[in-house]
Design an enzyme around this catalytic site. Structure first.
Site, PDB file in Angstrom:
ATOM      1  N   TYR A  52       0.837  -1.201   0.000  1.00  0.00           N
ATOM      2  CA  TYR A  52       0.000   0.000   0.000  1.00  0.00           C
ATOM      3  C   TYR A  52       0.872   1.251   0.000  1.00  0.00           C
ATOM      4  CZ  TYR A  52      -4.450   2.378   0.826  1.00  0.00           C
ATOM      5  OH  TYR A  52      -5.573   3.154   0.696  1.00  0.00           O
ATOM      6  N   SER A 151     -17.757  -4.447  -8.341  1.00  0.00           N
ATOM      7  CA  SER A 151     -17.215  -4.183  -7.007  1.00  0.00           C
ATOM      8  C   SER A 151     -18.172  -3.274  -6.253  1.00  0.00           C
ATOM      9  CB  SER A 151     -15.846  -3.513  -7.115  1.00  0.00           C
ATOM     10  OG  SER A 151     -15.974  -2.189  -7.633  1.00  0.00           O
ATOM     11  N   GLY A 239      -7.279   2.490  -8.129  1.00  0.00           N
ATOM     12  CA  GLY A 239      -6.973   1.158  -7.642  1.00  0.00           C
ATOM     13  C   GLY A 239      -6.028   0.451  -8.591  1.00  0.00           C
TER      14      GLY A 239
END
Length: 326
Positions: A52, A151, A239
């Site tokens: 991350y 999603s 993302g």
């Protein structure tokens, strides 16, 4: 108290453990929250893997999002009360039973919302709302192209399209979800394995391409979205599910004056004022309360079963959120 922790980065099902550690106590201006519900988000799993954008010192407790009840208040706290359902913002990991946060960062939840929808009211709804209304400023009647449309963020984009009167072109990997997304209000759905995404988008837009695109996948899927942008179009990359590089032909940027930019919810919260944060949650709670936004819940696991829970959360066919409770 019980806490889910990891002492090294790696596969979540391998490195996560449940430990008993001392519960924190609230200091002046703080509240103690008994966390009850915590969703498992892709960002949590990226942190555990060490992939991350911001990583904690180890050992650490994961979890960006959750909801719970105030069970203790520190000296000087007058605007929060014991028994109040709140979203604890900025806590150092919510996959544990108790956290301490400044009272101002314990966001009160309206009673009709409930702890399940409250626990999932932050990451995904805020991402969809802010990208569409604040960053892109999508105009009514325009097309928004997105991948990973099944999603939770993708479903929120579809739901907001119905509310804000813009149209959505939704790219998915599995044809089984097409009818479900159409029933939700998706205007168009394209299965990547069955159709040429770029050709279909240009057919739908009369050859103009789209003004707005949202990429949460990267790799070839993100490149197809970029190639579908029209003149002056903008794609937000929020993302990297595929874990692959996003390759873009320079002519697309050069001759179409298109824009590709990254977007991270963390950056918005780092720069937002307390009044902006409260205004955002007021909006999200209103949209959740009136049924515009709803997060599907597919499974719940006790903290003790966190390894099984993360395996379930990573199933590719999962249609909603997996929660950690207890």
């Amino acid at each position: 108290m019980r806490a889910v922790r990891f002492a090294s980065f790696g596969e979540p099902a391998d490195v996560l453990t449940v430990e008993n550690i001392p519960a924190p106590q609230p200091g002046p201006g703080q509240v103690l929250v008994r966390v009850q519900v915590r969703p498992i988000n892709p960002s949590d799993l990226f942190v555990i893997r060490g992939l991350y954008g911001a990583l904690p010192r180890l050992p650490a407790v994961p979890g960006f999002e959750g909801a719970g009840v105030i069970v203790g208040v520190g000296e000087g706290v007058t605007d929060r009360t014991i028994g109040q359902l709140v979203i604890p913002m900025g806590a150092s990991g919510l996959w544990q039973e108790y956290v301490v946060v400044p009272a101002a960062r314990a966001i009160p939840v309206p009673e009709p919302i409930g702890d399940r929808q409250a626990a999932t009211a932050f990451v995904n709804p805020a991402t969809a709302w802010l990208m569409l209304t604040e960053t892109l400023r999508v105009e009514p009647g325009e097309w928004v192209l997105q991948n990973a449309a099944s999603s939770v963020v993708g479903r929120h984009v579809i739901q907001l399209g119905q509310r804000l009167n813009f149209r959505t072109i939704n790219v998915v990997r599995r044809r089984e979800v097409i009818d479900e997304l159409r029933a939700m209000g998706a205007d168009e759905v394209i299965c990547e394995q069955d159709e040429n995404v770029v050709a279909r988008v240009h057919a739908l837009t009369g050859g103009k391409g789209v003004r707005y695109a949202l990429d949460s996948v990267g790799g070839a899927s993100g490149a197809r979205l970029a190639a579908s942008l029209g003149a002056g179009g903008t794609m937000l990359v929020y993302g990297a599910i595929a874990g692959e590089s996003l390759t873009i032909h320079p002519g697309m940027l050069l001759f179409r004056s298109a824009t590709i930019r990254g977007w991270w919810l963390t950056h918005w919260f780092q720069s937002a004022t307390p009044s902006q944060v409260q205004s955002l949650f007021d909006t999200l709670f209103r949209l959740i309360g009136d049924g515009t936004l709803s997060t599907p819940i597919v499974a719940e696991y006790d903290l003790a079963d966190v390894r099984e829970a993360v395996r379930e959360a990573e199933r590719k066919t999962r249609p909603g959120k997996v929660l950690l409770v207890g």
